[in-house]
Design an enzyme around this catalytic site. Sequence first.
Site, PDB file in Angstrom:
ATOM      1  N   TRP A 201     -16.497  11.313 -39.220  1.00 21.49           N
ATOM      2  CA  TRP A 201     -16.436  11.665 -37.814  1.00 21.49           C
ATOM      3  C   TRP A 201     -17.080  13.028 -37.645  1.00 21.49           C
ATOM      4  O   TRP A 201     -16.803  13.932 -38.432  1.00 21.49           O
ATOM      5  CB  TRP A 201     -14.994  11.713 -37.310  1.00 21.49           C
ATOM      6  CG  TRP A 201     -14.289  10.405 -37.418  1.00 21.49           C
ATOM      7  CD1 TRP A 201     -13.402  10.011 -38.370  1.00 21.49           C
ATOM      8  CD2 TRP A 201     -14.423   9.314 -36.522  1.00 21.49           C
ATOM      9  NE1 TRP A 201     -12.964   8.746 -38.118  1.00 21.49           N
ATOM     10  CE2 TRP A 201     -13.572   8.290 -36.984  1.00 21.49           C
ATOM     11  CE3 TRP A 201     -15.171   9.088 -35.347  1.00 21.49           C
ATOM     12  CZ2 TRP A 201     -13.454   7.067 -36.328  1.00 21.49           C
ATOM     13  CZ3 TRP A 201     -15.043   7.864 -34.713  1.00 21.49           C
ATOM     14  CH2 TRP A 201     -14.195   6.871 -35.209  1.00 21.49           C
TER      15      TRP A 201
ATOM     16  N   GLU B 261       0.971   3.784   1.941  1.00 17.45           N
ATOM     17  CA  GLU B 261       1.537   4.148   3.247  1.00 17.45           C
ATOM     18  C   GLU B 261       2.821   3.356   3.514  1.00 17.45           C
ATOM     19  O   GLU B 261       3.820   3.898   3.983  1.00 17.45           O
ATOM     20  CB  GLU B 261       0.539   3.845   4.381  1.00 17.45           C
ATOM     21  CG  GLU B 261      -0.764   4.616   4.313  1.00 17.45           C
ATOM     22  CD  GLU B 261      -1.853   3.888   3.522  1.00 17.45           C
ATOM     23  OE1 GLU B 261      -1.519   3.260   2.494  1.00 17.45           O
ATOM     24  OE2 GLU B 261      -3.023   3.948   3.925  1.00 17.45           O
TER      25      GLU B 261
ATOM     26  N   THR C 156     -25.483   0.871 -32.716  1.00 19.53           N
ATOM     27  CA  THR C 156     -24.141   1.433 -32.902  1.00 19.53           C
ATOM     28  C   THR C 156     -23.166   0.352 -33.348  1.00 19.53           C
ATOM     29  O   THR C 156     -22.321   0.580 -34.220  1.00 19.53           O
ATOM     30  CB  THR C 156     -23.670   2.079 -31.582  1.00 19.53           C
ATOM     31  OG1 THR C 156     -24.607   3.092 -31.246  1.00 19.53           O
ATOM     32  CG2 THR C 156     -22.298   2.680 -31.692  1.00 19.53           C
TER      33      THR C 156
ATOM     34  N   GLY D  57     -25.674   4.180 -28.884  1.00 25.77           N
ATOM     35  CA  GLY D  57     -26.181   5.377 -29.512  1.00 25.77           C
ATOM     36  C   GLY D  57     -27.367   5.995 -28.776  1.00 25.77           C
ATOM     37  O   GLY D  57     -27.501   5.853 -27.547  1.00 25.77           O
TER      38      GLY D  57
ATOM     39  N   GLU E 212     -21.069   4.658 -24.710  1.00 25.43           N
ATOM     40  CA  GLU E 212     -20.731   5.420 -25.927  1.00 25.43           C
ATOM     41  C   GLU E 212     -21.858   5.347 -26.952  1.00 25.43           C
ATOM     42  O   GLU E 212     -21.608   5.304 -28.153  1.00 25.43           O
ATOM     43  CB  GLU E 212     -19.397   4.924 -26.500  1.00 25.43           C
ATOM     44  CG  GLU E 212     -18.205   5.349 -25.675  1.00 25.43           C
ATOM     45  CD  GLU E 212     -16.906   5.476 -26.463  1.00 25.43           C
ATOM     46  OE1 GLU E 212     -16.948   5.603 -27.690  1.00 25.43           O
ATOM     47  OE2 GLU E 212     -15.856   5.433 -25.819  1.00 25.43           O
TER      48      GLU E 212
ATOM     49  N   ARG F 119      -7.059   2.994 -26.516  1.00 25.01           N
ATOM     50  CA  ARG F 119      -5.839   3.233 -27.282  1.00 25.01           C
ATOM     51  C   ARG F 119      -5.112   4.476 -26.749  1.00 25.01           C
ATOM     52  O   ARG F 119      -4.511   5.232 -27.492  1.00 25.01           O
ATOM     53  CB  ARG F 119      -6.158   3.346 -28.782  1.00 25.01           C
ATOM     54  CG  ARG F 119      -6.797   2.051 -29.315  1.00 25.01           C
ATOM     55  CD  ARG F 119      -6.834   1.949 -30.806  1.00 25.01           C
ATOM     56  NE  ARG F 119      -7.852   2.739 -31.452  1.00 25.01           N
ATOM     57  CZ  ARG F 119      -9.167   2.446 -31.494  1.00 25.01           C
ATOM     58  NH1 ARG F 119      -9.634   1.362 -30.857  1.00 25.01           N
ATOM     59  NH2 ARG F 119     -10.010   3.211 -32.144  1.00 25.01           N
TER      60      ARG F 119
ATOM     61  N   HIS G 155       0.825  -1.207   0.000  1.00 26.27           N
ATOM     62  CA  HIS G 155       0.000   0.000   0.000  1.00 26.27           C
ATOM     63  C   HIS G 155       0.861   1.260   0.000  1.00 26.27           C
ATOM     64  O   HIS G 155       2.047   1.225   0.360  1.00 26.27           O
ATOM     65  CB  HIS G 155      -0.946  -0.022   1.198  1.00 26.27           C
ATOM     66  CG  HIS G 155      -2.122  -0.925   0.954  1.00 26.27           C
ATOM     67  ND1 HIS G 155      -3.207  -0.987   1.777  1.00 26.27           N
ATOM     68  CD2 HIS G 155      -2.374  -1.794  -0.054  1.00 26.27           C
ATOM     69  CE1 HIS G 155      -4.076  -1.852   1.293  1.00 26.27           C
ATOM     70  NE2 HIS G 155      -3.594  -2.363   0.191  1.00 26.27           N
TER      71      HIS G 155
ATOM     72  N   ALA H  41     -20.897  12.308 -28.975  1.00 21.22           N
ATOM     73  CA  ALA H  41     -20.374  13.360 -29.847  1.00 21.22           C
ATOM     74  C   ALA H  41     -21.539  13.830 -30.698  1.00 21.22           C
ATOM     75  O   ALA H  41     -22.271  13.009 -31.253  1.00 21.22           O
ATOM     76  CB  ALA H  41     -19.279  12.783 -30.732  1.00 21.22           C
TER      77      ALA H  41
HETATM   78  N1  LIG Z   1     -21.934  10.583 -32.383  1.00 18.34           N
HETATM   79  C1  LIG Z   1     -21.924   9.686 -31.422  1.00 18.34           C
HETATM   80  O1  LIG Z   1     -21.426   9.923 -30.313  1.00 18.34           O
HETATM   81  C2  LIG Z   1     -22.492   8.355 -31.683  1.00 18.34           C
HETATM   82  C3  LIG Z   1     -22.291   7.345 -30.740  1.00 18.34           C
HETATM   83  C4  LIG Z   1     -22.882   6.129 -30.985  1.00 18.34           C
HETATM   84  C5  LIG Z   1     -23.657   5.959 -32.116  1.00 18.34           C
HETATM   85  N2  LIG Z   1     -23.802   6.940 -33.013  1.00 18.34           N
HETATM   86  C6  LIG Z   1     -24.666   6.774 -34.189  1.00 18.34           C
HETATM   87  O2  LIG Z   1     -25.947   6.498 -33.693  1.00 18.34           O
HETATM   88  C7  LIG Z   1     -26.627   5.626 -34.588  1.00 18.34           C
HETATM   89  C8  LIG Z   1     -27.104   4.410 -33.807  1.00 18.34           C
HETATM   90  O3  LIG Z   1     -28.000   4.861 -32.845  1.00 18.34           O
HETATM   91  P1  LIG Z   1     -29.138   3.933 -32.303  1.00 18.34           P
HETATM   92  O4  LIG Z   1     -29.917   4.730 -31.341  1.00 18.34           O
HETATM   93  O5  LIG Z   1     -29.807   3.251 -33.421  1.00 18.34           O
HETATM   94  O6  LIG Z   1     -28.226   2.835 -31.613  1.00 18.34           O
HETATM   95  P2  LIG Z   1     -28.059   2.192 -30.189  1.00 18.34           P
HETATM   96  O7  LIG Z   1     -28.678   2.940 -29.103  1.00 18.34           O
HETATM   97  O8  LIG Z   1     -26.601   1.875 -30.101  1.00 18.34           O
HETATM   98  O9  LIG Z   1     -28.771   0.830 -30.412  1.00 18.34           O
HETATM   99  C9  LIG Z   1     -30.144   0.746 -30.450  1.00 18.34           C
HETATM  100  C10 LIG Z   1     -30.461  -0.691 -30.242  1.00 18.34           C
HETATM  101  O10 LIG Z   1     -29.960  -1.113 -28.998  1.00 18.34           O
HETATM  102  C11 LIG Z   1     -30.772  -2.122 -28.494  1.00 18.34           C
HETATM  103  N3  LIG Z   1     -31.113  -1.858 -27.114  1.00 18.34           N
HETATM  104  C12 LIG Z   1     -30.594  -2.500 -26.065  1.00 18.34           C
HETATM  105  N4  LIG Z   1     -31.069  -2.047 -24.930  1.00 18.34           N
HETATM  106  C13 LIG Z   1     -31.922  -1.062 -25.228  1.00 18.34           C
HETATM  107  C14 LIG Z   1     -32.736  -0.230 -24.434  1.00 18.34           C
HETATM  108  N5  LIG Z   1     -32.760  -0.306 -23.106  1.00 18.34           N
HETATM  109  N6  LIG Z   1     -33.516   0.683 -25.078  1.00 18.34           N
HETATM  110  C15 LIG Z   1     -33.477   0.775 -26.426  1.00 18.34           C
HETATM  111  N7  LIG Z   1     -32.706  -0.016 -27.190  1.00 18.34           N
HETATM  112  C16 LIG Z   1     -31.939  -0.924 -26.615  1.00 18.34           C
HETATM  113  C17 LIG Z   1     -31.963  -2.225 -29.418  1.00 18.34           C
HETATM  114  O11 LIG Z   1     -31.689  -3.331 -30.272  1.00 18.34           O
HETATM  115  P3  LIG Z   1     -32.255  -4.781 -29.921  1.00 18.34           P
HETATM  116  O12 LIG Z   1     -33.725  -4.625 -29.814  1.00 18.34           O
HETATM  117  O13 LIG Z   1     -31.821  -5.606 -31.077  1.00 18.34           O
HETATM  118  O14 LIG Z   1     -31.606  -5.169 -28.663  1.00 18.34           O
HETATM  119  C18 LIG Z   1     -31.929  -0.968 -30.222  1.00 18.34           C
HETATM  120  O15 LIG Z   1     -32.437  -1.127 -31.506  1.00 18.34           O
HETATM  121  C19 LIG Z   1     -25.636   5.241 -35.632  1.00 18.34           C
HETATM  122  O16 LIG Z   1     -25.861   6.011 -36.764  1.00 18.34           O
HETATM  123  C20 LIG Z   1     -24.308   5.582 -35.005  1.00 18.34           C
HETATM  124  O17 LIG Z   1     -23.363   5.904 -35.986  1.00 18.34           O
HETATM  125  C21 LIG Z   1     -23.250   8.146 -32.821  1.00 18.34           C
END
Ligand SMILES: NC(=O)c1ccc[n+]([C@@H]2O[C@H](COP(=O)([O-])OP(=O)(O)OC[C@H]3O[C@@H](n4cnc5c(N)ncnc54)[C@H](OP(=O)(O)O)[C@@H]3O)[C@@H](O)[C@H]2O)c1
Length: 359
Positions: free
Chosen positions: A165, A47, A191, A290, A288, A202, A45, A149
């Site tokens: 991006w 200390e 996502t 979506g 992260e 990374r 630890h 983002a």
């Molecule tokens: N700019 C950014 O920071 C960022 C980050 C991430 C994604 N993105 C973009 O966002 C888009 C994807 O977004 P998205 O909303 O479709 O994706 P998401 O939230 O990653 O995935 C949605 C899927 O997750 C599953 N899921 C699991 N638990 C859930 C819950 N509690 N509630 C709702 N869904 C749940 C469902 O699929 P199942 O029913 O099959 O389980 C749903 O269809 C893409 O275009 C990606 O490029 C951008």
Amino acid sequence: MRRALELAARGIGQVSPSPLVGCVIASRDGDIVGEGFYLYEQLRHAETIALEHAGELARGATAYISLEPHSHHGRTPPCTETLIRAGIARVVASIEDPNPLVSGKGFADLRAAGVEVQTGTLEREAARLNEAYVHSLRNARPFVHLKLASSLDGKIATRTGDSRWITGEESRARVHELRHLYDAILIGAGTAIADDPLLTDRSGKPRRRQLLRVVLDQKLCLSPESQLGKTARDYPTLVFASESADDSAASALAKRGVEVLRDASGGRNLESVLRELGARSIQSVLIEGGAHVAGAFLDSRLVDKVSFFIAPVIIGGRDAPASIGGLGAEKIADTINLQDIEVNRHGRDIEVTGYILQG
Ligand SMILES: NC(=O)c1ccc[n+]([C@@H]2O[C@H](COP(=O)([O-])OP(=O)(O)OC[C@H]3O[C@@H](n4cnc5c(N)ncnc54)[C@H](OP(=O)(O)O)[C@@H]3O)[C@@H](O)[C@H]2O)c1
């Protein structure tokens, strides 16, 4: 104490599920005569290391410690005994250790042995440094940080789903720094399919345990040929799926080394997802996206901290997805508010980070 906190921070990535701890021994004349910080693998630890440096100079000295010293026999003998034996006259500590085996007992043992104890020095900074540790012990679930983002108009992708991006290189480098602070990273199936991400740390910095990659994928849409699938032997990958998800999809993923966990909710019961991660000694999770998953976690009030990286671009379009899905607030009075907000610039982007005001 500032120096003790600096030392503690050197253990980032290398202590979980234990806390970050730094210790400085100051002689009666106020000179620093010993320093130490904790690393899980090195066992000893902070200390003990600092006292070894100090040697005989520890007699009558003050120990500045970023966390209450432990008083029980765990992987190491109690630090309170080591401090008392070394002749430390005064202990200045930042915060109490929320671990029920330690909480308050460390200070009580020191006081009982005649050591002067002062607590609360740089308390806020010390609690921040160990926010995941403190939170996971107090709330019996991992600390959850949502990172997104978006464009200036709050979109996370274009109407065609293109999202790479939105933010610049500097923001993306900062995200790897963030990943380094966390035990697990979590995304939704949407996502995983749209972006085919690798989701690794990374940052280039050492970590004790690999970052656990988690996908909520009820219907098991994740391809074994995805980046996640292809690298699952090297980087642990856990998929939450429903009990009715296709068996052949599950076995194809399992062959790649992906762990498929089926439950009745298919990962929809977010409390039970977090409980499962907690049971695997995961103290902190970075979400992260979506939009669906971010919205579901926020609606369930299971997010503790958020970071929005906002790029000075306007995506526009009614059909381009907004950063947060789910149900959202009904009234402005019900909106989620942040506190302790920090605003930073990364190249052209702005990062807004804050803690969710609970209640
Ligand atoms: N700019 C950014 O920071 C960022 C980050 C991430 C994604 N993105 C973009 O966002 C888009 C994807 O977004 P998205 O909303 O479709 O994706 P998401 O939230 O990653 O995935 C949605 C899927 O997750 C599953 N899921 C699991 N638990 C859930 C819950 N509690 N509630 C709702 N869904 C749940 C469902 O699929 P199942 O029913 O099959 O389980 C749903 O269809 C893409 O275009 C990606 O490029 C951008």
